[in-house]
Design an enzyme around this catalytic site. Structure first.
Site, PDB file in Angstrom:
ATOM      1  N   LYS A  95       0.860  -1.185   0.000  1.00 34.57           N
ATOM      2  CA  LYS A  95       0.000   0.000   0.000  1.00 34.57           C
ATOM      3  C   LYS A  95       0.892   1.229   0.000  1.00 34.57           C
ATOM      4  O   LYS A  95       1.706   1.424   0.916  1.00 34.57           O
ATOM      5  CB  LYS A  95      -0.902  -0.019   1.240  1.00 34.57           C
ATOM      6  CG  LYS A  95      -1.718   1.256   1.375  1.00 34.57           C
ATOM      7  CD  LYS A  95      -2.773   1.138   2.455  1.00 34.57           C
ATOM      8  CE  LYS A  95      -3.481   2.462   2.658  1.00 34.57           C
ATOM      9  NZ  LYS A  95      -4.571   2.367   3.632  1.00 34.57           N
ATOM     10  N   LYS A  97      -2.177  -1.421  -3.850  1.00 35.01           N
ATOM     11  CA  LYS A  97      -3.045  -0.239  -3.777  1.00 35.01           C
ATOM     12  C   LYS A  97      -2.230   1.030  -3.856  1.00 35.01           C
ATOM     13  O   LYS A  97      -1.234   1.099  -3.159  1.00 35.01           O
ATOM     14  CB  LYS A  97      -3.790  -0.314  -2.440  1.00 35.01           C
ATOM     15  CG  LYS A  97      -4.648   0.866  -2.131  1.00 35.01           C
ATOM     16  CD  LYS A  97      -5.264   0.696  -0.771  1.00 35.01           C
ATOM     17  CE  LYS A  97      -6.019   1.961  -0.435  1.00 35.01           C
ATOM     18  NZ  LYS A  97      -6.231   2.137   0.961  1.00 35.01           N
TER      19      LYS A  97
HETATM   20  C1  PBG Z   1      -7.499   3.151   5.712  1.00 32.34           C
HETATM   21  C2  PBG Z   1      -7.736   3.117   4.254  1.00 32.34           C
HETATM   22  C3  PBG Z   1      -7.561   4.127   3.303  1.00 32.34           C
HETATM   23  C4  PBG Z   1      -8.059   3.633   2.107  1.00 32.34           C
HETATM   24  C5  PBG Z   1      -8.467   2.322   2.341  1.00 32.34           C
HETATM   25  N1  PBG Z   1      -8.231   2.018   3.670  1.00 32.34           N
HETATM   26  C6  PBG Z   1      -7.089   5.522   3.454  1.00 32.34           C
HETATM   27  C7  PBG Z   1      -5.680   5.831   3.767  1.00 32.34           C
HETATM   28  O1  PBG Z   1      -4.818   4.963   3.882  1.00 32.34           O
HETATM   29  O2  PBG Z   1      -5.433   7.028   3.960  1.00 32.34           O
HETATM   30  C8  PBG Z   1      -8.136   4.390   0.821  1.00 32.34           C
HETATM   31  C9  PBG Z   1      -9.144   3.884  -0.150  1.00 32.34           C
HETATM   32  C10 PBG Z   1      -9.466   4.809  -1.262  1.00 32.34           C
HETATM   33  O3  PBG Z   1      -8.856   5.884  -1.473  1.00 32.34           O
HETATM   34  O4  PBG Z   1     -10.396   4.447  -1.991  1.00 32.34           O
HETATM   35  N2  PBG Z   1      -6.176   3.218   6.103  1.00 32.34           N
END
Ligand code: PBG
Length: 320
Positions: free
Chosen positions: A193, A246
């Protein structure tokens, strides 16, 4: 190799039926996961409909509609009434996600219920873990993430998806689930991520933007690919069942690299900013949303994703 004029690649492109016959990548509804936001009250989002939120009561009708459209799975995000330093709403047995899970489990059996396991929607400071000074404390955080995951599964989650990017969280969650008797519950790890600008619309919708600093101290640097493979390797060793990359579109090379290196199912999260870019362009008349969305999702599949989390899942059910 035969060349023109013997070979004419346009021959197989001449009709829709021929193109369909030789298509290499097929997008199906059965590999899509739809994000659902649950909060104290229902708040539709006009420009980004899939980022609207539902009260627990209103969530049922939405989930029933998704199931009847053939959407196989959802991932739940909670927006609690109150936030605190520790993010204690995340593992509250009476928390918003836990209540949603109990209700959905009973009212829409068969719909796969995945939960996002993270603290950022629950902490007053908006970071993904508990703080020591201005730092997110890794080892203290993984304990509460494990507690959160167990509370989700107790309430009815079919799978948990940690998105915090702490080191060792998959092992901590696996251990806690096993100790609680949930050794059959899979972990879908947000393994690679990245710290990304593309989460902007989500953070607005989930009220989870960090109050100070950013997430680069725990989420990955978008410049790195070998590090993504190390993250995946560690998560496999810790017991992850699915590896997720992601965001998706900026990282098609990462999806491909993970696909080639590992035999686990690979997931990709087509995030809020990817959805919002197309929505905004379509609203300006610059792009056709349906075509742009299906092209994006097909590209993510072609890169190697088995599962795609996407805000378009409900639309795809109508489009395909
Ligand atoms: C929680 C999380 C996030 C997203 C999914 N889980 C936000 C982040 O990490 O700031 C983002 C999903 C999206 O932008 O569609 N940590």
């Amino acid at each position: 190799m035969s060349t023109f004029p013997l070979t004419r690649l346009r021959r197989l492109r001449s009709t829709g039926a021929l193109r369909s016959l030789v298509r290499e990548t097929r997008l199906g509804l059965d590999s899509l996961v739809y994000p659902l936001f649950v909060g104290p009250t229902t708040q539709p989002n006009e420009s980004l409909p899939a980022l609207g939120r539902f009260s627990v009561d209103d969530l049922v009708a939405e989930a029933e509609e998704l199931r009847s459209l053939g959407v196989p799975a959802v991932i739940l995000f909670g927006i609690p009434d109150e936030k605190d330093e520790q993010g204690s709403g995340a593992w509250d047995d009476d928390g918003v996600v836990q209540r949603a899970l109990r209700t959905l489990r009973a009212s829409v059996p068969g719909l796969v219920l995945v939960t996002d396991v993270c603290l950022c929607e629950y902490t007053s400071h908006g970071h993904c873990g508990v703080l020591e000074g201005e730092e997110v404390a890794n080892d203290a955080t993984i304990e509460v993430l494990a507690r959160t995951a167990v509370s989700h599964v107790e309430a009815g989650a079919d799978a948990v998806a940690p998105s915090d990017m702490m080191d060792g969280r998959v092992a901590a969650i696996r251990g806690a689930l096993d100790d609680a008797g949930f050794d059959a519950t899979p972990i879908l790890s947000y393994a690679a991520k990245y710290a990304s600008a593309f989460y902007g619309p989500f953070r607005e919708a989930a009220e989870s933007a960090p109050a100070f600093g950013d997430r680069r101290g725990y989420q990955m640097d978008p410049a790195n690919v070998r590090e993504a493979l190390r993250e995946c390797e560690l998560d496999v060793a810790e017991g992850a069942d699915v590896l997720m990359v992601k965001p998706a579109m900026p990282n098609l090379d990462i999806i491909r690299a993970v696909r080639e290196r590992f035999d686990l199912p690979v997931a990709a999260y087509n995030v809020s900013g990817e959805y919002a870019m197309v929505k905004a362009a379509a609203a300006s008349g610059w792009m056709d949303e349906r075509q742009a969305a299906l092209e994006s999702l097909t590209a993510i599949k072609r890169a190697g994703a088995d599962v795609i989390v996407t805000y378009w899942a409900k639309d795809v059910a109508r489009w395909l």
